[in-house]
Write a protein that holds these residues in place. Structure first.
Motif, short mmCIF file in Angstrom:
data_model
loop_
_atom_site.label_atom_id
_atom_site.label_comp_id
_atom_site.label_asym_id
_atom_site.label_seq_id
_atom_site.Cartn_x
_atom_site.Cartn_y
_atom_site.Cartn_z
N LYS A 1 0.80 -1.25 0.25
CA LYS A 1 -0.24 0.02 0.30
C LYS A 1 1.41 1.70 0.23
N ALA A 2 2.33 1.24 0.69
CA ALA A 2 3.03 2.21 0.76
C ALA A 2 3.46 2.97 -0.40
N ILE A 3 3.70 1.81 -1.17
CA ILE A 3 4.42 1.29 -2.66
C ILE A 3 3.64 2.04 -3.37
N VAL A 4 2.14 1.97 -3.24
CA VAL A 4 1.21 2.36 -4.19
C VAL A 4 0.90 4.15 -4.13
N GLU A 5 0.96 4.70 -3.01
CA GLU A 5 0.46 5.63 -2.76
C GLU A 5 2.47 6.56 -2.98
N LEU A 6 3.47 6.16 -2.55
CA LEU A 6 4.61 6.66 -2.76
C LEU A 6 4.72 6.99 -4.76
N ARG A 7 3.90 5.64 -5.47
CA ARG A 7 4.09 6.13 -6.22
C ARG A 7 3.19 6.95 -7.44
N LYS A 8 1.40 7.25 -6.29
CA LYS A 8 1.12 7.80 -6.92
C LYS A 8 1.40 9.25 -6.89
N LYS A 9 2.11 9.93 -5.69
CA LYS A 9 3.17 11.17 -4.51
C LYS A 9 4.05 11.48 -5.90
N GLU A 10 4.62 10.89 -6.26
CA GLU A 10 6.07 10.16 -7.61
C GLU A 10 5.59 10.83 -8.49
N LYS A 11 3.90 10.38 -9.19
CA LYS A 11 3.61 10.03 -10.67
C LYS A 11 3.18 11.88 -10.73
N LYS A 12 2.81 12.36 -8.99
CA LYS A 12 2.01 13.75 -9.78
C LYS A 12 2.90 14.82 -9.52
N ASP A 13 3.97 14.34 -9.20
CA ASP A 13 5.27 15.06 -9.02
C ASP A 13 5.98 15.45 -10.03
N ALA A 14 6.11 13.92 -10.28
CA ALA A 14 7.37 14.26 -11.77
C ALA A 14 5.93 14.99 -13.06
N LEU A 15 4.53 14.73 -13.18
CA LEU A 15 4.02 15.65 -13.99
C LEU A 15 3.90 17.68 -14.32
N GLU A 16 3.35 17.37 -12.48
CA GLU A 16 3.54 19.09 -12.13
C GLU A 16 5.28 19.43 -12.82
N ALA A 17 6.53 19.26 -11.86
CA ALA A 17 7.99 19.13 -13.13
C ALA A 17 7.99 18.97 -14.17
N ALA A 18 7.25 18.55 -15.38
CA ALA A 18 7.25 18.55 -15.96
C ALA A 18 6.41 19.95 -17.20
N GLN A 19 5.03 19.61 -16.36
CA GLN A 19 4.13 21.22 -16.84
C GLN A 19 5.10 22.38 -16.37
N LYS A 20 5.36 22.39 -15.00
CA LYS A 20 6.74 23.50 -15.29
C LYS A 20 7.69 23.89 -16.01
N ALA A 21 8.10 22.30 -16.87
CA ALA A 21 8.93 22.97 -18.05
C ALA A 21 8.44 23.69 -18.22
N ALA A 22 7.53 23.11 -19.53
CA ALA A 22 7.04 23.60 -20.25
C ALA A 22 6.54 24.95 -20.77
N ALA A 23 5.82 25.41 -18.97
CA ALA A 23 5.43 26.36 -18.92
C ALA A 23 6.77 27.70 -19.35
N GLU A 24 8.59 27.49 -18.68
CA GLU A 24 9.19 28.09 -18.60
C GLU A 24 9.54 28.47 -21.04
N PHE A 25 9.24 27.83 -21.52
CA PHE A 25 9.12 27.70 -22.40
C PHE A 25 8.00 27.83 -23.77
N GLY A 26 6.76 28.56 -22.32
CA GLY A 26 5.62 28.94 -23.57
C GLY A 26 4.30 28.00 -23.85
N PHE A 27 4.45 26.94 -23.69
CA PHE A 27 3.98 25.04 -24.28
C PHE A 27 3.01 24.72 -23.28
N SER A 28 2.62 24.27 -22.73
CA SER A 28 1.73 23.75 -22.16
C SER A 28 2.08 21.96 -22.55
N LEU A 29 1.71 20.93 -21.70
CA LEU A 29 2.20 19.65 -21.69
C LEU A 29 1.97 18.94 -22.92
#
Length: 122
Positions: free
Chosen positions: A37-65
């Protein structure tokens, strides 16, 4: 069994190391379920964090993910993607089910054996 091995506010210390060879089979199985259960929850958090980081990086160049990946916006009333797993097989935590569609055999067998569906929630 309450989760006494992990408390969000505590810090792990070597003197609190788990002695697996001193645990009963039931305790080990409960520990395995807690870990899965802890692994599943951690994976969800890591996936959310990775998505947020990718969206932020794309936004820095003026694009959406979505623009960069070629993903189209979902149509109104259409499917938005795959659902997250809701149930986990207590005997084999790698087997999960979203709760949608046909019930897997392991889920049916567990219900027939007297398990409650709430016992298998992730």
């Amino acid at each position: 069994m309450q989760n006494t091995l992990h408390d969000k506010d505590s810090i792990w210390r070597p003197e609190m190391a788990i002695k697996l060879d001193q645990m009963t089979r039931a305790e080990l199985e409960d520990l395995r379920i807690d870990i899965d259960k802890a692994i599943v929850e951690l994976r969800k958090k890591e996936k959310k964090d990775a998505l947020e980081a990718a969206q932020k990086a794309a936004a820095e160049f003026g694009f959406s993910l979505d623009e960069l990946t070629g993903k189209k916006a979902p149509r109104a009333g259409g499917k938005t993607g795959s659902a997250e797993p809701k149930f986990m097989n207590p005997d084999n935590p790698t087997q999960t089910w979203t709760g949608k569609g046909r019930q897997p055999n392991w889920f049916k067998s567990a219900i027939d054996a007297g398990k409650n569906s709430d016992d298998m929630l992730i």
